[in-house]
Design an enzyme around this catalytic site. Sequence first.
Site, PDB file in Angstrom:
ATOM      1  N   LYS A  11       4.246   7.696 -10.058  1.00  0.00           N
ATOM      2  CA  LYS A  11       4.283   6.200 -11.456  1.00  0.00           C
ATOM      3  C   LYS A  11       4.453   7.200 -13.144  1.00  0.00           C
ATOM      4  CE  LYS A  11       2.215   2.956  -9.058  1.00  0.00           C
ATOM      5  NZ  LYS A  11       0.727   1.224  -8.786  1.00  0.00           N
ATOM      6  N   HIS A  93       9.168  -1.674  -6.507  1.00  0.00           N
ATOM      7  CA  HIS A  93       8.105  -1.750  -6.370  1.00  0.00           C
ATOM      8  C   HIS A  93       7.947  -2.570  -7.056  1.00  0.00           C
ATOM      9  CE1 HIS A  93       3.706  -0.185  -7.959  1.00  0.00           C
ATOM     10  NE2 HIS A  93       3.707   0.031  -6.766  1.00  0.00           N
ATOM     11  N   GLY A 169      -4.186  -0.867  -8.281  1.00  0.00           N
ATOM     12  CA  GLY A 169      -5.414  -0.775  -8.706  1.00  0.00           C
ATOM     13  C   GLY A 169      -6.086  -1.839  -9.761  1.00  0.00           C
TER      14      GLY A 169
HETATM   15  P1  13P Z   1      -2.998   2.361  -6.094  1.00  0.00           P
HETATM   16  O1  13P Z   1      -3.109   3.723  -4.786  1.00  0.00           O
HETATM   17  O2  13P Z   1      -3.520   2.741  -7.417  1.00  0.00           O
HETATM   18  O3  13P Z   1      -3.392   0.680  -6.353  1.00  0.00           O
HETATM   19  O4  13P Z   1      -0.873   1.800  -6.668  1.00  0.00           O
HETATM   20  C1  13P Z   1       0.013   1.359  -5.433  1.00  0.00           C
HETATM   21  C2  13P Z   1       0.382   1.710  -5.486  1.00  0.00           C
HETATM   22  O5  13P Z   1       1.127   0.730  -6.378  1.00  0.00           O
HETATM   23  C3  13P Z   1       1.679   2.516  -4.593  1.00  0.00           C
HETATM   24  O6  13P Z   1       3.177   2.510  -4.770  1.00  0.00           O
END
Ligand code: 13P
Length: 249
Positions: A11, A93, A169
Amino acid sequence: MRRKLAAGNWKMNGTTEALQELSALQATHSDPNVDILICPPATLIAAAAQTCQGGPVMIGGQDSHEKSDGAHTGDISAAMLRDAGAKAVILGHSERRAGHHETSEDVRAKARTAQAAGLMTVICLGESLGQREATNTLDIIGAQLSLSVPDSSTGENLVVAYEPIWAIGSGMTPTADQIGEVHDFIRTRLESRFGPGVGRSVRLLYGGSVKPDNAAEIFSISNVDGALVGGASLTNADFSPIIEALEKA
Ligand code: 13P
């Protein structure tokens, strides 16, 4: 047999010093029986590809434009990702669908261009908590799947990631039954659209709060071929045990 895939989505995290984590990852997994993909921010792609050259870790982008070039300030084309050393790109995403108003039709157009440029596309699908409570999750996922995935898809250039928005998240994960239901459904839909050969060769990833302590259980679920990991992909200390759980699954 589908090769397993451990994918990390960094990200908007990481500056040059984060490349140390990639070097450590390369050193830890010199001969994995799983594919490893890290998608760092665009500013790090070229350096990350350099760091990982000749090793087991593939580098990917987090988005690419539907047009091959032109007046699109701030955007990145699939050919630019390739040129920087990327082999794959995450598309659709939920953070881009929400924050950049991307529709499934937009995602399909981007995926068509990216596949034509030779990138493996990791197309993300997922329902919100409100959608899960108010409607049939499989209807939401089915619509996203058919609209987001282009006809040009094959077992090599398509990976589908199921990422329930409420699990991203949040530390919350669906039950094994909930994940299995959606993954089995995606597999069936892919088989009926593309035929059993292609439909069975597309890899399906689960994403949303995958951590070292829940990875083994998630990887034991039918039609889960790996994970798309956010927070726990940022350090080798967290991501390596997830890769090891996948190697053992
Ligand atoms: P997390 O593993 O931080 O929950 O994020 C997942 C995600 O959005 C991967 O693209």
